[in-house]
Design a protein around this motif. Structure first.
Motif, mmCIF file in Angstrom:
data_model
loop_
_atom_site.group_PDB
_atom_site.id
_atom_site.type_symbol
_atom_site.label_atom_id
_atom_site.label_comp_id
_atom_site.label_asym_id
_atom_site.label_seq_id
_atom_site.Cartn_x
_atom_site.Cartn_y
_atom_site.Cartn_z
ATOM 1 N N PRO A 1 0.821 -1.217 0.000
ATOM 2 C CA PRO A 1 0.000 0.000 0.000
ATOM 3 C C PRO A 1 0.849 1.259 0.000
ATOM 4 O O PRO A 1 1.915 1.302 0.615
ATOM 5 C CB PRO A 1 -0.818 -0.124 1.294
ATOM 6 N N VAL A 2 0.395 2.274 -0.718
ATOM 7 C CA VAL A 2 1.024 3.591 -0.744
ATOM 8 C C VAL A 2 0.143 4.540 0.054
ATOM 9 O O VAL A 2 -1.039 4.710 -0.253
ATOM 10 C CB VAL A 2 1.192 4.112 -2.184
ATOM 11 N N ARG A 3 0.701 5.134 1.085
ATOM 12 C CA ARG A 3 -0.063 6.049 1.935
ATOM 13 C C ARG A 3 -0.001 7.452 1.336
ATOM 14 O O ARG A 3 1.066 8.046 1.230
ATOM 15 C CB ARG A 3 0.518 6.054 3.355
ATOM 16 N N SER A 4 -1.146 7.956 0.962
ATOM 17 C CA SER A 4 -1.199 9.245 0.277
ATOM 18 C C SER A 4 -0.940 10.401 1.228
ATOM 19 O O SER A 4 -1.390 10.404 2.371
ATOM 20 C CB SER A 4 -2.575 9.422 -0.379
ATOM 21 N N LYS A 5 -0.210 11.383 0.729
ATOM 22 C CA LYS A 5 -0.026 12.651 1.434
ATOM 23 C C LYS A 5 -0.848 13.755 0.790
ATOM 24 O O LYS A 5 -0.717 14.921 1.144
ATOM 25 C CB LYS A 5 1.458 13.033 1.426
ATOM 26 N N ASN A 6 -1.713 13.364 -0.154
ATOM 27 C CA ASN A 6 -2.425 14.364 -0.952
ATOM 28 C C ASN A 6 -3.919 14.081 -1.064
ATOM 29 O O ASN A 6 -4.541 14.351 -2.091
ATOM 30 C CB ASN A 6 -1.801 14.431 -2.350
ATOM 31 N N GLY A 7 -4.490 13.527 -0.008
ATOM 32 C CA GLY A 7 -5.943 13.413 0.047
ATOM 33 C C GLY A 7 -6.540 12.220 -0.664
ATOM 34 O O GLY A 7 -7.760 12.178 -0.872
ATOM 35 N N LEU A 8 -5.719 11.233 -1.030
ATOM 36 C CA LEU A 8 -6.235 10.034 -1.686
ATOM 37 C C LEU A 8 -6.318 8.880 -0.687
ATOM 38 O O LEU A 8 -5.891 8.990 0.459
ATOM 39 C CB LEU A 8 -5.356 9.653 -2.877
ATOM 40 N N MET A 9 -6.839 7.762 -1.135
ATOM 41 C CA MET A 9 -7.042 6.609 -0.274
ATOM 42 C C MET A 9 -6.194 5.433 -0.730
ATOM 43 O O MET A 9 -6.029 5.204 -1.936
ATOM 44 C CB MET A 9 -8.512 6.201 -0.291
ATOM 45 N N ALA A 10 -5.665 4.712 0.229
ATOM 46 C CA ALA A 10 -5.017 3.432 -0.052
ATOM 47 C C ALA A 10 -6.080 2.356 0.070
ATOM 48 O O ALA A 10 -6.775 2.265 1.081
ATOM 49 C CB ALA A 10 -3.879 3.182 0.930
ATOM 50 N N SER A 11 -6.236 1.553 -0.971
ATOM 51 C CA SER A 11 -7.237 0.495 -0.978
ATOM 52 C C SER A 11 -6.621 -0.773 -1.568
ATOM 53 O O SER A 11 -5.504 -0.754 -2.090
ATOM 54 C CB SER A 11 -8.469 0.895 -1.806
ATOM 55 N N VAL A 12 -7.389 -1.846 -1.498
ATOM 56 C CA VAL A 12 -6.973 -3.127 -2.075
ATOM 57 C C VAL A 12 -7.578 -3.254 -3.467
ATOM 58 O O VAL A 12 -8.785 -3.021 -3.646
ATOM 59 C CB VAL A 12 -7.423 -4.302 -1.193
ATOM 60 N N ALA A 13 -6.759 -3.600 -4.437
ATOM 61 C CA ALA A 13 -7.288 -3.864 -5.775
ATOM 62 C C ALA A 13 -7.992 -5.217 -5.796
ATOM 63 O O ALA A 13 -9.150 -5.329 -6.208
ATOM 64 C CB ALA A 13 -6.164 -3.836 -6.808
ATOM 65 N N TRP A 14 -7.292 -6.238 -5.349
ATOM 66 C CA TRP A 14 -7.805 -7.605 -5.303
ATOM 67 C C TRP A 14 -6.805 -8.470 -4.574
ATOM 68 O O TRP A 14 -5.660 -8.055 -4.335
ATOM 69 C CB TRP A 14 -8.033 -8.156 -6.714
ATOM 70 N N CYS A 15 -7.236 -9.620 -4.200
ATOM 71 C CA CYS A 15 -6.337 -10.628 -3.627
ATOM 72 C C CYS A 15 -6.623 -11.927 -4.354
ATOM 73 O O CYS A 15 -7.659 -12.566 -4.137
ATOM 74 C CB CYS A 15 -6.570 -10.772 -2.127
ATOM 75 N N LEU A 16 -5.744 -12.315 -5.265
ATOM 76 C CA LEU A 16 -5.932 -13.493 -6.111
ATOM 77 C C LEU A 16 -4.909 -14.553 -5.732
ATOM 78 O O LEU A 16 -3.706 -14.283 -5.725
ATOM 79 C CB LEU A 16 -5.785 -13.118 -7.590
ATOM 80 N N ASP A 17 -5.413 -15.719 -5.375
ATOM 81 C CA ASP A 17 -4.543 -16.836 -4.973
ATOM 82 C C ASP A 17 -3.599 -16.418 -3.847
ATOM 83 O O ASP A 17 -2.434 -16.816 -3.810
ATOM 84 C CB ASP A 17 -3.747 -17.353 -6.174
ATOM 85 N N GLY A 18 -4.097 -15.585 -2.941
ATOM 86 C CA GLY A 18 -3.313 -15.170 -1.780
ATOM 87 C C GLY A 18 -2.388 -14.001 -2.017
ATOM 88 O O GLY A 18 -1.714 -13.555 -1.083
#
Length: 495
Positions: free
Chosen positions: A278-295
């Motif tokens: 994950p990239v922690r935003s310093k500019n008002g955006l969100m860190a989220s998960v795209a997907w978790c495929l096969d772990g």
């Protein structure tokens, strides 16, 4: 007998059931809208029972078509509107309240109370997202505080809370499976981005009982077996679940670091794939998960625009300025190019990267000669401006300058808007050769789990139409300065 994959795309305005053939081509689409329940306070709700009944109707139609052609449905993938909060009974699966839709900001005061406890930084650090009524956790908390049936179920340990994927899985499997996956779970603001499981501290902050939440599994897990309440002629596996924006990201083949796409729906989700950390935003955006495929998890930076396609619907249904969204492009082209009217569509606050829940909509810069074409143009431009602001912050957070933006959604048919988006973002815009990117993405994940599709097939199925930027840098800078001045007016006056 052809083997078909069935996709359920449950979105804000309606539901689509999609059939894809063994080569990954769209075979047929069935769709049905549901009611948007908006009260005098602007609260937005959906009726879970209506949505479920619509799915049964659409799946029946899909099975009838497959049977008539001698074909066989072999698996299901699900994609869904995110953040919308549902509550239902663990005993019999019936809804305990109307869904609190992602657009709804009724939990604003509750978030203010939580912030006063000094835990906002903890919420953002663990969830990757700023404390906001936009996300499901605050909506769950609102349901627990304001709906007596929800309170009673919680007291008896019979409460199920979830985003729309969990509700659908529960109904499809007749209550045998109560699951979710990271692309949806991360949008609740209760998932720990590092562990990819429910975080006890976050649950405690929002007073959400962890026992009321579904089990978090991989995005291509076996979510259960279903015959869709007898509508299919055989039981088939559900092998993929993805939030609609992440499903579109996968459908656009944005699987490498720095790949960016924007989905134009009722609102807009702009996502950049940032790889396995994950990239922690310093500019008002969100860190989220795209997907978790096969772990293996991929992460994204994301910004959400509350009103994009909904702005066009507002022009049609509330202002009666247009009879059809198809009119807007031609009207915008007719507008006086010197008119600088700006619309900031903050009808339910402003999302990323501004994060002003109390913002209200503003029209700035109108003159006596501003007419319908100019106003429609301002409405379309507001969509592109908001998306551009998110992309600029992504580039600041990652240092990654991309030369292309992939886009999808019904609004991409608007040639004026697409050219303006390319101009104002100063980048090539790529539109895929078909619309159903969310359904396409999740069905491909399910089809690969069933070994019906291969990654090679998936990569070959999408081609693009390109728009190139044509605006001068001077005109772009002037337009952006005007827009940002309008945003500053909103932020100064609504805090």
């Amino acid at each position: 007998m052809a083997r078909l994959m069935l996709g359920i795309d449950q979105s804000t305005q309606g539901t689509k059931v999609l059939l894809f053939d063994g080569a990954g081509r769209l075979y047929h689409r069935f769709s049905k809208n549901h009611h948007q329940l908006i009260n005098s306070r602007g609260w937005v709700s959906h009726d879970l029972t209506e949505i479920w009944h619509n799915i049964l109707i659409l799946v029946t139609q899909a099975q009838q078509l497959a049977t008539a052609n001698g074909d066989e449905i072999v698996g299901i993938g699900i994609t869904n509107q995110r953040e919308s909060a549902a509550a239902w009974s663990r005993v019999d699966g019936h809804p305990l309240a109307k869904t609190v839709v992602w657009q709804c900001a009724r939990a604003t005061a509750l978030c203010d109370q939580i912030a006063q406890r000094g835990v906002a930084a903890t919420v953002q650090a663990k969830s990757g997202m700023p404390l906001s009524p936009y996300f499901s956790a605050a909506k769950f908390a609102w349901l627990l505080k304001n709906e007596s049936a929800v309170q009673t179920a919680a007291a008896h340990h019979e409460l199920c809370l979830g985003t729309m994927d969990s509700w659908l899985i529960y109904q499809l499997t007749a209550g045998r499976s109560f699951k979710t996956e990271p692309s949806n779970a991360c949008r609740t603001q209760l998932l720990n981005l590092e562990t990819l499981d429910w975080d006890p501290e976050l649950c405690a902050i929002f007073d959400v009982p962890e026992e009321s939440l579904g089990t978090v599994v991989h995005s291509n897990d076996l979510f259960g077996m279903t015959d869709v309440d007898g509508r299919l002629n055989r039981t088939v596996p559900i092998y993929s679940v993805l939030g609609d924006s992440q499903a579109a990201l996968f459908g656009q083949h944005c699987v490498n670091f720095g790949d960016v796409k924007a989905t134009y729906g009722t609102g807009s989700s702009i996502m950049m794939n940032v790889g396995q950390h994950p990239v922690r935003s310093k500019n008002g955006l969100m860190a989220s998960v795209a997907w978790c495929l096969d772990g293996k998890a991929d992460y994204v930076l994301e910004g959400n625009v509350n009103y994009s396609g909904a702005v066009v619907k507002w022009l049609q249904e509330n202002l009666n300025l247009i009879d059809s969204p198809a009119e807007t492009g031609a009207l915008a082209v007719k507008a006086n190019p010197r008119d600088q009217t700006c619309l900031v569509p903050a009808f339910s606050g402003l999302g990323a990267p501004y994060w002003n829940d109390k913002a209200q909509a503003v029209v700035w810069g109108m003159t006596r000669t501003t007419g319908k074409p100019e106003f429609v143009k301002a409405a379309l431009n507001s969509i592109a401006y908001q998306i551009n602001d998110v992309i600029q912050q992504m580039q600041r957070d990652t240092g990654c300058q991309r030369n292309a933006l992939k886009v999808d959604g019904g609004v991409t048919k608007n040639q004026y808007l697409m050219q303006f988006q390319s101009d104002i973002t100063a980048t090539q815009l790529l539109i895929p050769n078909f619309e159903e990117l969310s359904g396409f993405g999740t069905v491909y994940v399910a089809g690969m789990a069933l070994e019906l599709y291969t990654p090679t097939t998936y990569q070959q199925d999408v081609s693009y139409k390109a728009y190139q930027p044509q605006m001068t840098s001077e005109q772009r800078d002037f337009n952006l300065e005007t827009w940002h001045h309008a945003i500053s007016i909103v932020n100064r006056n609504f805090q």
